[in-house]
Scaffold this motif. Structure first.
Motif, PDB file in Angstrom:
ATOM      1  N   ASP A  10       0.826  -1.200   0.000  1.00 14.71           N
ATOM      2  CA  ASP A  10       0.000   0.000   0.000  1.00 14.71           C
ATOM      3  C   ASP A  10       0.871   1.265   0.000  1.00 14.71           C
ATOM      4  N   ALA A  13       2.330   1.725  -3.466  1.00 11.54           N
ATOM      5  CA  ALA A  13       1.293   2.178  -4.399  1.00 11.54           C
ATOM      6  C   ALA A  13       0.963   3.653  -4.167  1.00 11.54           C
ATOM      7  N   GLN A  14       0.870   4.069  -2.906  1.00 15.81           N
ATOM      8  CA  GLN A  14       0.590   5.478  -2.608  1.00 15.81           C
ATOM      9  C   GLN A  14       1.717   6.372  -3.136  1.00 15.81           C
ATOM     10  N   SER A  36      -5.386   4.985 -10.760  1.00 17.72           N
ATOM     11  CA  SER A  36      -5.895   4.125  -9.707  1.00 17.72           C
ATOM     12  C   SER A  36      -5.073   2.856  -9.761  1.00 17.72           C
ATOM     13  N   ILE A  37      -4.820   2.271  -8.605  1.00 17.81           N
ATOM     14  CA  ILE A  37      -3.977   1.076  -8.544  1.00 17.81           C
ATOM     15  C   ILE A  37      -4.727  -0.030  -7.820  1.00 17.81           C
ATOM     16  N   THR A  39      -4.159  -3.807  -6.261  1.00 21.41           N
ATOM     17  CA  THR A  39      -3.102  -4.741  -5.868  1.00 21.41           C
ATOM     18  C   THR A  39      -3.709  -6.093  -5.516  1.00 21.41           C
ATOM     19  N   VAL A  74      -6.037   3.470  -4.167  1.00 21.81           N
ATOM     20  CA  VAL A  74      -5.329   2.187  -4.095  1.00 21.81           C
ATOM     21  C   VAL A  74      -6.256   1.190  -3.431  1.00 21.81           C
TER      22      VAL A  74
END
Length: 75
Positions: A10, A13-14, A36-37, A39, A74
């Motif tokens: 996280d 990703a951020q 946008s991600i 995971t 995320v």
């Protein structure tokens, strides 16, 4: 190798979102993009193909969920 935690994923990703969100300039034009991600993670198994297929499916679902929440998300 030490497994990567969900919290670490996280945080990465951020950071990616912050870097992508920074405005930049091309030929004098200010550009801003967003993303946008989604995971995903899966455990290991005997059948690597099955693991890879499941990982891709989970990542795809997570990405659509992140898009539904709006830009800069995320999941």
């Amino acid at each position: 190798d030490t497994p990567v935690t969900s919290r670490e994923i996280d945080m990465i990703a951020q950071r990616i979102l912050r870097l992508l969100g920074a405005p930049f300039e091309i030929e004098g034009v200010s550009i801003e993009i967003g993303a946008s991600i989604g995971t995903a993670s899966v455990g290991s198994g005997d059948d690597d193909t099955c693991v890879i297929d499941e990982l891709i499916a989970q990542a795809d679902r997570a990405l659509y969920e992140a898009k539904a929440w709006g830009g800069g998300t995320v999941v």
